[in-house]
Write a protein that holds these residues in place. Structure first.
Motif, PDB file in Angstrom:
ATOM      1  N   CYS A 382      58.483  39.569  20.851  1.00 53.66           N
ATOM      2  CA  CYS A 382      58.188  38.453  21.281  1.00 53.66           C
ATOM      3  C   CYS A 382      59.683  37.746  21.920  1.00 53.66           C
ATOM      4  O   CYS A 382      59.632  37.249  22.949  1.00 53.66           O
ATOM      5  N   ARG A 383      60.796  37.847  21.061  1.00 55.37           N
ATOM      6  CA  ARG A 383      61.943  37.205  21.534  1.00 55.37           C
ATOM      7  C   ARG A 383      62.628  37.991  22.583  1.00 55.37           C
ATOM      8  O   ARG A 383      63.062  37.442  23.715  1.00 55.37           O
ATOM      9  N   ASP A 411      61.014  34.225  15.116  1.00 55.32           N
ATOM     10  CA  ASP A 411      61.338  32.982  16.257  1.00 55.32           C
ATOM     11  C   ASP A 411      59.993  32.582  16.990  1.00 55.32           C
ATOM     12  O   ASP A 411      59.890  31.413  17.264  1.00 55.32           O
ATOM     13  N   TYR A 412      59.125  33.466  17.219  1.00 54.20           N
ATOM     14  CA  TYR A 412      58.103  33.523  18.063  1.00 54.20           C
ATOM     15  C   TYR A 412      56.783  33.906  17.479  1.00 54.20           C
ATOM     16  O   TYR A 412      56.627  35.180  17.312  1.00 54.20           O
ATOM     17  N   ARG A 416      52.996  30.393  20.432  1.00 60.96           N
ATOM     18  CA  ARG A 416      53.987  29.849  20.926  1.00 60.96           C
ATOM     19  C   ARG A 416      54.485  30.507  22.177  1.00 60.96           C
ATOM     20  O   ARG A 416      55.284  29.860  23.054  1.00 60.96           O
ATOM     21  N   LEU A 417      54.513  31.945  21.959  1.00 64.20           N
ATOM     22  CA  LEU A 417      54.748  32.895  22.847  1.00 64.20           C
ATOM     23  C   LEU A 417      54.545  32.527  24.428  1.00 64.20           C
ATOM     24  O   LEU A 417      55.124  32.079  25.477  1.00 64.20           O
ATOM     25  N   GLU A 420      56.060  29.283  25.974  1.00 63.56           N
ATOM     26  CA  GLU A 420      57.348  29.702  26.259  1.00 63.56           C
ATOM     27  C   GLU A 420      57.236  30.318  27.624  1.00 63.56           C
ATOM     28  O   GLU A 420      58.050  30.181  28.639  1.00 63.56           O
TER      29      GLU A 420
END
Length: 437
Positions: A382-383, A411-412, A416-417, A420
């Motif tokens: 995801c990052r 992180d994700y 949340r992905l 963003e």
């Protein structure tokens, strides 16, 4: 005086009735919309304007069109006017083995007898049977008085045309190529087209040919397609297999006599791994084509195995659209990021189990024209994916990523992905549940 007043009253009482009756008769042409009980919708179809009936007929299947022609004399006259027969698709199939609704043989003969000289935009849709392919060629052989501008031979399933006699196929094409003399568009994928047939095509239609699609035509050699490029200077779109692509062909398409090429589609296919050795096209040849036709779209479809990619993208290649139908290695995607600066669209249907973060970031850095991306059976953290989207920004107008491609990290999360990614794209975005390419 009283008698006159009585007569005036009668006239005034009758006037609204007459008006209502007239109004009712006026609306009867298109059917009653008053909703009165007992009223029957009625349309005077025979009174429809000529161009409206013609337009309706153009949307009807052939059998329905023939039935409609028996409604009245006027419709029958419209059924036979030339404008209705300039564009036609013959559907040919064997009822026991195909879902296609075949064009009736009697209607085919009527079309050939009365309208062959009107046909200009003709296509044949056939099933996988050899009998249907031969029937299509029999019809082509009878079009001796035609002036066809576009010709398409479409197989809904293989092998169809490939299983029939090459001589029979070539003979049928020769009839059309020799008699038309104004062909501008030909789509004949998966057929036994050969070099002699192409020479006949060029000899009679070199001034008018603008589009030629002939992928999966194994009897055509590099010399055969080079003959087309050398003499058909108006050619704007070309689709072919990689095995007949050559440096000489690209240079011929780049000559001063040739118009700007708009679209070049190349199919790179291998059925048996290790059986085909793919040649390399020189960078100078690609450069010459792009210099001559700076806006050309170069589209490549790859159906190879991982070990067969060695010949590709070792040097800068001006490809604009790339589609990988089988697995492609990380190393190959890395070379694409380094050597495909004109890339606009990239679709990867499958990769391995190694994340593609670095490869995607390199593609985002180097491929400044990239506007569309599709990923299937791959893995991206995801990052890494968010970094890729952030670098591309709003120029990614199409982003089709399967949900299982994305690997959550510290992180994700997937929830949340999408927030963003949506922020960087400037629009709402969610991963796909099914492939959309």
């Amino acid at each position: 005086m009283m008698k006159r007043a009585r007569q005036k009253a009668v006239v005034e009482n009758e006037a609204p009735q007459t008006s209502q009756k007239s109004k009712k008769q006026k609306t009867c042409l298109y059917g009653s919309v008053s909703g009165e009980s007992g009223s029957q919708p009625s349309v005077d179809w025979e009174s429809l304007p000529h161009h409206v009936i013609l337009r309706i007929f153009q949307f009807l299947p052939l059998v329905d069109r023939a039935r409609a022609s028996s409604v009245c004399r006027r419709w029958n006259e419209i059924f036979h006017i030339p404008d209705l027969w300039r564009r036609f698709e013959f559907e040919l199939s064997q009822p026991a083995t195909s879902y296609l609704k075949s064009t009736h043989p009697d209607l085919i003969q009527q079309i050939i007898k009365r309208h062959a000289d009107h046909l200009q935009y003709v296509s044949f849709k056939v099933d996988s049977s050899t009998e249907s392919a031969e029937a299509a060629c029999n019809i082509l052989s009878q079009l001796v008085n035609c002036s066809i501008k576009t010709l398409g031979l479409i197989s809904t399933a293989k092998p169809s045309f490939m299983n029939m006699s090459k001589a029979h196929f070539a003979s049928a094409l020769t009839v059309v190529f020799v008699n038309s003399k104004s062909l501008s568009s030909i789509k004949i994928d998966d057929t036994p087209l050969d070099d002699p047939s192409l020479k006949v095509l060029v000899a009679n239609n070199s001034d008018t040919l603008k589009l030629l699609k002939m992928s999966s035509c194994p009897h055509v050699s590099p010399a055969g397609i080079l003959c087309v490029a050398d003499q058909c200077h108006g050619l704007k779109e070309l689709a072919l297999n990689y095995y007949i692509l050559s440096d000489e062909l690209l240079l011929a398409l780049s000559s001063e006599k040739h118009v700007d090429l708009e679209h070049l589609r190349i199919d790179v296919v291998s059925e048996n791994p290790g059986q085909v050795e793919f040649h390399t096209i020189k960078k100078q040849s690609w450069d010459a084509l792009v210099k001559h036709s700076p806006k050309v779209n170069i589209v490549m479809y790859f159906f190879l195995y991982e070990e067969e990619f060695d010949a590709f993208f070792r040097e800068e290649t001006p490809v604009t659209h790339l589609y990988f139908g089988r697995a492609v290695s990380k190393a190959m995607l890395g070379r694409i990021g380094m050597n495909c600066p004109r890339l606009i669209e990239l679709v990867v249907c499958a990769n391995g189990l190694q994340p593609l973060d670095d490869e995607l970031i390199r593609i985002a850095e180097r491929c400044k024209n990239l506007t569309a991306m599709g990923l299937g059976e791959c893995e991206v953290t995801c990052r890494g994916f968010i970094e890729f989207v952030k670098m591309c920004g709003g120029r990614l107008t199409q982003l089709s990523i399967m949900e299982e491609v994305l690997i959550p990290d510290n992180d994700y999360s997937l929830d949340r992905l999408h927030l963003e990614v949506s922020k960087h794209l400037g629009r709402m975005w969610f991963p796909d549940m099914m492939p959309t390419w």
